[in-house]
Design an enzyme around this catalytic site. Structure first.
Site, short mmCIF file in Angstrom:
data_model
loop_
_atom_site.label_atom_id
_atom_site.label_comp_id
_atom_site.label_asym_id
_atom_site.label_seq_id
_atom_site.Cartn_x
_atom_site.Cartn_y
_atom_site.Cartn_z
NE ARG A 166 33.02 39.39 29.44
CZ ARG A 166 32.85 40.52 30.12
NH1 ARG A 166 32.55 41.64 29.47
NH2 ARG A 166 32.96 40.55 31.45
CE LYS A 189 30.21 37.29 30.70
NZ LYS A 189 30.71 36.31 31.69
CG HIS A 257 38.13 34.33 27.54
ND1 HIS A 257 37.25 35.37 27.32
CD2 HIS A 257 38.22 34.20 28.89
CE1 HIS A 257 36.81 35.83 28.47
NE2 HIS A 257 37.38 35.15 29.44
NE ARG A 260 37.36 39.38 29.48
CZ ARG A 260 36.81 40.52 29.88
NH1 ARG A 260 36.98 41.62 29.16
NH2 ARG A 260 36.11 40.60 31.00
CG HIS A 283 36.07 41.58 35.73
ND1 HIS A 283 37.38 41.25 36.00
CD2 HIS A 283 35.70 40.79 34.69
CE1 HIS A 283 37.78 40.32 35.16
NE2 HIS A 283 36.78 40.02 34.35
CE1 TYR A 292 43.40 37.77 33.90
CE2 TYR A 292 41.71 39.07 35.00
CZ TYR A 292 42.10 38.21 33.99
OH TYR A 292 41.17 37.79 33.06
#
Length: 311
Positions: A166, A189, A257, A260, A283, A292
């Site tokens: 990110r 995150k 983004h 990514r 994730h 995806y």
């Protein structure tokens, strides 16, 4: 109505405890905490007008689905779309769950109201050739910008595509992180760390930038600097991407983004394991990564439709 004036004392006390919990235990960012505080404040301000007085904890437990729908209707009347409304309800529901877990009453009306649905949108990856060109400083050779700035932008974009970072993760790197090794420890995150691979081409792009950068880069300082020597802003990376879109004739969906997304999609297309890709992207849930698989299937169908003789 002033938000503070619309909050009863017992509710205000619980909001403070809730936000402290989210910050300390859940490690949410200050921006997220402020958004949650604002969302709950808007909900309580509406209820104070709707009910004719500041609702306390007992009155919150007595709210009906009709009261919550009235709040949603009012927010829509103010121009809030489904995404904004969904985020707003998420904050209020988080507070309600906190109250219930701590024996302060259950706001059942919030669970009884259906959350607005969002249209499912798939990420739009770049073609592999376009993604590679993003890291080529020669593409922007005609711009009146210092070479080190072009090298810096190329290095950041190389990390987004080459390692699936990110923007915040790339710009959060320290100088000592870029020591030429073939892997990086990234803070993602929720303050979770993960290891990501660094391709030789990405290592070279970073080394080229470091060699050209006119400012000192102390080990514990930021790796990427702005034109005046301060930490690089995400907005500058977005502007660099916009210039590249113009130079390469790419659509508006070609954002930082999207690099990514391209990282994940291209790995999957070449037989990458979904669980491994989940780890590389950071994730928390495999379901997030599974978008995806839909992207790749959509790409295959496009190829089939354009190439099959009977299509």
């Amino acid at each position: 109505m002033d938000l503070q004036l619309s909050i009863a004392a017992d509710v205000a006390s619980e909001i403070t405890r809730w936000l402290d919990y989210l910050g300390a235990e859940r490690r949410m960012s200050p921006k997220t905490l402020e958004a949650y505080r604002r969302d709950v404040g808007q909900f309580l301000a509406f209820m104070a007008e709707h009910l004719g007085g500041r609702p306390n904890l007992t009155q919150l437990a007595k709210l009906t689905p009709a009261d919550v729908r009235a709040f949603m209707a009012a927010r829509r009347g103010d121009g809030a779309g489904n995404r904004t409304l969904m985020r707003s309800l998420a904050g209020v529901r988080s507070f309600a769950r906190f109250l219930e877990r701590n024996g302060k009453g259950k706001v059942g009306a919030l669970a009884a109201v259906r959350t607005p649905k969002l249209p499912k949108t798939l990420p739009k990856p770049l073609a592999a050739s376009s993604a590679k060109q993003m890291t080529d400083i020669d593409v922007r050779a005609g711009e009146e910008r210092e070479t080190w700035v072009l090298a810096r932008d190329a290095a950041v974009l190389a990390l987004l595509y080459g390692s699936g970072l990110r923007i915040s993760e790339a710009l959060g790197l320290k100088r000592k992180d870029a020591d030429g090794r073939d892997a990086l420890t990234v803070l993602g995150k929720g303050n979770k760390t993960r290891m990501v691979p660094v391709l030789p081409q990405v290592t070279k792009a970073i080394a080229d930038y470091v060699a050209l950068c006119p400012y000192d880069l102390p080990p514990d300082g930021p790796l990427f600097l702005g034109a005046r020597g301060g930490p690089l802003s995400p907005r500058i990376v977005q502007l660099a991407m916009a210039r590249l879109r113009g130079a390469l004739g790419l659509p508006d969906s070609a954002t930082p983004h999207a690099l990514r997304h391209s990282f994940a999609t291209h790995l999957l297309a070449r037989g990458g394991d979904l669980r491994a890709i989940q780890e590389l992207l950071g994730h928390a849930s495999l379901s997030t990564t599974q978008i995806y698989t839909a992207v790749d299937a959509e790409h295959l169908l496009d190829v089939y439709a354009s190439a099959h003789p009977r299509a």
